[in-house]
Structures are given as structure tokens and as C-alpha cells.
Design a protein around this motif. Structure first.
Motif, PDB file in Angstrom:
ATOM      1  N   PHE A 215       7.061  -6.737   1.472  1.00 29.17           N
ATOM      2  CA  PHE A 215       5.817  -6.182   2.705  1.00 29.17           C
ATOM      3  C   PHE A 215       7.434  -5.534   4.066  1.00 29.17           C
ATOM      4  N   PRO A 216       7.532  -4.795   4.880  1.00 32.13           N
ATOM      5  CA  PRO A 216       5.539  -3.632   4.665  1.00 32.13           C
ATOM      6  C   PRO A 216       5.588  -2.570   3.590  1.00 32.13           C
ATOM      7  N   ASP A 217       6.871  -2.189   2.964  1.00 33.85           N
ATOM      8  CA  ASP A 217       7.257  -0.415   2.094  1.00 33.85           C
ATOM      9  C   ASP A 217       5.995  -0.373   1.438  1.00 33.85           C
ATOM     10  N   LYS A 218       5.734  -2.208   0.709  1.00 34.64           N
ATOM     11  CA  LYS A 218       4.862  -1.760  -1.057  1.00 34.64           C
ATOM     12  C   LYS A 218       3.633  -2.558  -0.135  1.00 34.64           C
ATOM     13  N   PHE A 219       2.658  -2.136   0.915  1.00 37.87           N
ATOM     14  CA  PHE A 219       1.475  -2.276   1.293  1.00 37.87           C
ATOM     15  C   PHE A 219       1.388  -1.216   2.254  1.00 37.87           C
ATOM     16  N   MET A 220       2.055   0.110   2.386  1.00 38.33           N
ATOM     17  CA  MET A 220       1.885   1.461   3.489  1.00 38.33           C
ATOM     18  C   MET A 220       1.000   2.302   2.619  1.00 38.33           C
ATOM     19  N   PRO A 221       0.624   3.211   3.349  1.00 39.31           N
ATOM     20  CA  PRO A 221      -0.114   3.280   4.490  1.00 39.31           C
ATOM     21  C   PRO A 221      -1.005   2.547   5.164  1.00 39.31           C
ATOM     22  N   PHE A 222      -0.816   1.391   6.089  1.00 38.03           N
ATOM     23  CA  PHE A 222      -2.012   0.735   6.258  1.00 38.03           C
ATOM     24  C   PHE A 222      -3.688   1.356   6.446  1.00 38.03           C
ATOM     25  N   MET A 223      -4.157   0.391   6.414  1.00 36.18           N
ATOM     26  CA  MET A 223      -5.446   1.142   7.366  1.00 36.18           C
ATOM     27  C   MET A 223      -5.861   1.913   5.905  1.00 36.18           C
ATOM     28  N   ASP A 224      -5.157   2.306   4.530  1.00 35.48           N
ATOM     29  CA  ASP A 224      -5.975   3.095   3.463  1.00 35.48           C
ATOM     30  C   ASP A 224      -6.335   2.078   2.344  1.00 35.48           C
ATOM     31  N   GLU A 225      -7.210   2.222   1.812  1.00 36.24           N
ATOM     32  CA  GLU A 225      -7.674   1.506   0.567  1.00 36.24           C
ATOM     33  C   GLU A 225      -6.425   1.112  -0.029  1.00 36.24           C
ATOM     34  N   PRO A 226      -6.237   0.307  -1.112  1.00 37.84           N
ATOM     35  CA  PRO A 226      -5.206   0.625  -1.448  1.00 37.84           C
ATOM     36  C   PRO A 226      -5.482   0.420  -3.096  1.00 37.84           C
ATOM     37  N   PRO A 227      -4.875   1.335  -3.610  1.00 40.78           N
ATOM     38  CA  PRO A 227      -4.898   2.335  -4.746  1.00 40.78           C
ATOM     39  C   PRO A 227      -5.050   1.159  -6.051  1.00 40.78           C
ATOM     40  N   GLY A 228      -4.673  -0.037  -5.965  1.00 40.69           N
ATOM     41  CA  GLY A 228      -5.233  -1.064  -6.780  1.00 40.69           C
ATOM     42  C   GLY A 228      -6.983  -1.241  -7.215  1.00 40.69           C
ATOM     43  N   SER A 229      -7.546  -1.025  -5.999  1.00 34.79           N
ATOM     44  CA  SER A 229      -8.778  -1.919  -5.429  1.00 34.79           C
ATOM     45  C   SER A 229     -10.139  -0.533  -5.680  1.00 34.79           C
ATOM     46  N   LYS A 230      -9.111   0.189  -6.122  1.00 31.24           N
ATOM     47  CA  LYS A 230     -10.045   1.548  -6.136  1.00 31.24           C
ATOM     48  C   LYS A 230     -11.025   1.352  -7.180  1.00 31.24           C
ATOM     49  N   VAL A 231      -9.910   0.810  -8.938  1.00 28.47           N
ATOM     50  CA  VAL A 231     -10.610   0.452  -9.465  1.00 28.47           C
ATOM     51  C   VAL A 231     -11.720  -0.678  -9.493  1.00 28.47           C
ATOM     52  N   SER A 232     -10.927  -2.004  -9.051  1.00 30.34           N
ATOM     53  CA  SER A 232     -12.033  -2.863  -8.916  1.00 30.34           C
ATOM     54  C   SER A 232     -12.916  -2.512  -8.204  1.00 30.34           C
ATOM     55  N   THR A 233     -12.669  -2.121  -6.707  1.00 27.78           N
ATOM     56  CA  THR A 233     -14.262  -1.763  -5.955  1.00 27.78           C
ATOM     57  C   THR A 233     -15.632  -0.900  -6.754  1.00 27.78           C
TER      58      THR A 233
END
Length: 358
Positions: free
Chosen positions: A298-316
Motif C-alpha cells: 500500500f498504496p502503490d500496488k492498489f491504485m487507482p482507488f475506486m477502480d475495479e481491481p484487475p484480478g477481480s475482473k476474471v473472478s467477478t
């Protein structure tokens, strides 16, 4: 809360003096003091219970904490607050636990000035840097507790592009550092820190110093394992919506917040499970996304905030596909289970299936 050792060390003729464990709280790093403020809200246990020895088996404690030591000034006042640090440096306080709040800037990257300090050097009258205090006191400390994400992993001040070269205490002292008592650095992250996570860790360390608790169990990031062993998602009230592929598309929804930028499925933190104060509150519990403030990246690896996390796009996407079927099947089951059995009715005939034996 600063207590002189003389009153506790005199003892009585009938019993030996009880040793005083000093807690030196240094908030001279780069921070907002939010972790100090958070501790005032702790209830399990409260800071008052710790300081007053209200819990059985606690050693006598003297807390030197800038936030509430209103009688003392840094260099003047009813008492010289910084003198406790000089006593520790001279070897006159033993045992003591050093609590560090705020990230540690790199003082070696410039030719003049300083980034941050804590009190003055009595020999020169010049400010003593936070890193100098760490160099002086770390070898003498019974243990070191890094509180808040800034002190543990660098936090906001250590993000890419910062001019200070800031880092967390483990980065400065070394991740394999051990105190003279054999204790590793104990990291309790959070921005701000969870009040009870901090007070509970302090309590554990006090019991350990008193010989009433085993070595504190830490994970690979030096966090207390019992507090950071599960993810936000695993303790979140909204997790069932994720499994059903039912996601919030706007704030104010009670559904899963992943598509709004929540990193809960991968972040190690117990806030949703524990609540914030007395079990109430906590980021996803009140509709806020998890921005991963307890993680070393944190915070670099989790920005930009309020955007869907890249890894979640597959799982969601997968969750949405099978979740549609799951919701339909559960809806059918719920509809049938939400009705009473047909034999519960008035009349002369018994419809339960019972066979009379007379």
C-alpha cells in the motif's frame, strides 16, 4: 501517563520492588498522529485498563505518550518529556518497549537539514532525527512495536516519487532484526490502525514480557497472525453477494463492493469481522471499499482507488455467470421453503401422514 521509576522502585520492607516496564511512544516519524488518536478509542482492552493495571497479571507500566502527557513539554514544562528517551539511551530504563508511529525518512540522501526529528540533543541543542533515535534505542529495547501503516511499511509517505526516501521500521532496521530479548519487530498496520488491534497487541507484549505468554505469533509481514490471518472478504457481511455474482454498481448499495474498487478478497485485515469500535463500523460494513491499507504494498500496488481491481475482473465475470444460475435455484428453493406444509389446516381429517394404531 509518564510515571517516575523512583516511586515504583522503592518497594517495601516486606516485598521486593516491582519492576516497571516503560513504554516509550515516539510519534516523530512522518505521520498524521492518527494511530495515537485511534488508540484512545480502544475498548478491548482500553488504554486506561492497561496503564492502571486493571487486568490480572500485568506488569507495572509507565507509558510515555506525547498525545496525552499534558504536563510535559518536549524540552520544558512540569517535566522534561524527552528526558525519558535520554534515560533509555543511557541505559537507565530497563526494560522498555519502543513504540514507533510514522515512517522513517532517509536522512542520508541530502547534504543538509533533516526530514523529521524528536526532541533536541542536549549536547548541541540541535534536533535529533527519528532515525538517530532508532539507531540509539533499538539495541537497548526489549521490543519494538511499529504502529500504523506508515511505521510498519512506509505508507503514503513511501509511495513512488516521494522526496524523503521514507520506509517502515522493518525496512530501516532489517526484517530479521531481533531485540536483546529475542523479539522481532511487531507490526500492526492500518491507516489509521484499528484501536483494539493495537491495544490487544500491546497487551500480548506486556504478558510476554511478564513471562505469561509465548512468543508472539507473527505472519510473514510481521503482523500478529491472529489478527491478520484472514482476508477482509472472509469476514465481510457482503461476501455472500460476491458468491452469487451480485455486485453493487453505486455507493449506498448493500451488495458486494468489488466492482467499485474493493480489494477485500486479497487483503489481510479483520476490520469487517471485528467492527471499528465495540463491534460497530468498519470500512465495508458502512459502505466503504477496502483500499488495502494493512498491506505492505500500500498504496502503490492498489491504485487507482475506486477502480475495479484487475484480478477481480476474471473472478467477478465467472461469479456473475454461475451466480445467475445460483440465484435462480436459490430463489426457487426459498419460495418453496417460505411456505408452510399443506397439512397444517383445520378439518376432521389428519393429513400429516401419521397412521393411527387404534
Amino acid at each position: 501517563m509518564a510515571t517516575d521509576t523512583t516511586s515504583a522502585s522503592e518497594g517495601t520492607q516486606d516485598s521486593p520492588a516491582e519492576p516497571v516496564l516503560h513504554i516509550l511512544w515516539m510519534n516523530g516519524g512522518l505521520s498524521c498522529d492518527g494511530d495515537s488518536v485511534a488508540l484512545t478509542a480502544a475498548t478491548q482492552p482500553s488504554i486506561e485498563e492497561i496503564v492502571m493495571g486493571a487486568l490480572p497479571g500485568l506488569p507495572q507500566v509507565a507509558v510515555h505518550w506525547p498525545l496525552i502527557d499534558f504536563e510535559c513539554g518536549p524540552e520544558q514544562g512540569a517535566d522534561n518529556f524527552i528526558e525519558w528517551w535520554h534515560k533509555a539511551d543511557r541505559g537507565e530504563l530497563d526494560p522498555f518497549v519502543l513504540v514507533v508511529e510514522g515512517s522513517i525518512p532517509n536522512e542520508a540522501i541530502k547534504s543538509e537539514g533533516y526530514w523529521c526529528g524528536f526532541g533536541n540533543n542536549p549536547a548541541t541543542g540541535q534536533p535529533m532525527t527519528t532515525s538517530e533515535w532508532l539507531d540509539r534505542l533499538a539495541p537497548k529495547a526489549t521490543g519494538i512495536l511499529a504502529v500504523g501503516t506508515c511505521a510498519t511499511y512506509g505508507g503514503i509517505h513511501a509511495m513512488a516519487g516521494n522526496p524523503t526516501g521514507a520506509m517502515g521500521v522493518p525496512d530501516y532496521l532489517g526484517w530479521d532484526w531481533r531485540s536483546k530479548a529475542g523479539l522481532p519487530i511487531v507490526c500492526v498496520p492500518g491507516c489509521p490502525i484499528h484501536p483494539d488491534n493495537l491495544s490487544e497487541t500491546i497487551l500480548y507484549l506486556l504478558y510476554q514480557v511478564a513471562g505469561q505468554a509465548p512468543m508472539i505469533p507473527l505472519d510473514e509481514a510481521l503482523r500478529p497472525a491472529w489478527l491478520f490471518g484472514a482476508t477482509v472478504h472472509e469476514g465481510c457481511d457482503r461476501a455472500g453477494y460476491y458468491e452469487q455474482g451480485d455486485f453493487a454498481t453505486e455507493y449506498g448499495s448493500s451488495k458486494c463492493l468489488v466492482k467499485l474498487g474493493c480489494w477485500g478478497p486479497v487483503v489481510k485485515c479483520n476490520v469487517p469481522k471485528r467492527g471499528w469500535i465495540n463491534g460497530v463500523g468498519g470500512c465495508p460494513n458502512v459502505g466503504g471499499i477496502c483500499i488495502a491499507c494493512t498491506m505492505p504494498g500500500f498504496p502503490d500496488k492498489f491504485m487507482p482507488f475506486m477502480d475495479e481491481p484487475p484480478g477481480s475482473k476474471v473472478s467477478t465475470t465467472a461469479s456473475s455467470m454461475y451466480g445467475t444460475v445460483i440465484r435462480a435455484l436459490r430463489g426457487f428453493t426459498a419460495k418453496t421453503a417460505d411456505e408452510e406444509p399443506k397439512w397444517r389446516k383445520k378439518g376432521s381429517e389428519l393429513l400429516t401422514g401419521y397412521k393411527q394404531t387404534w
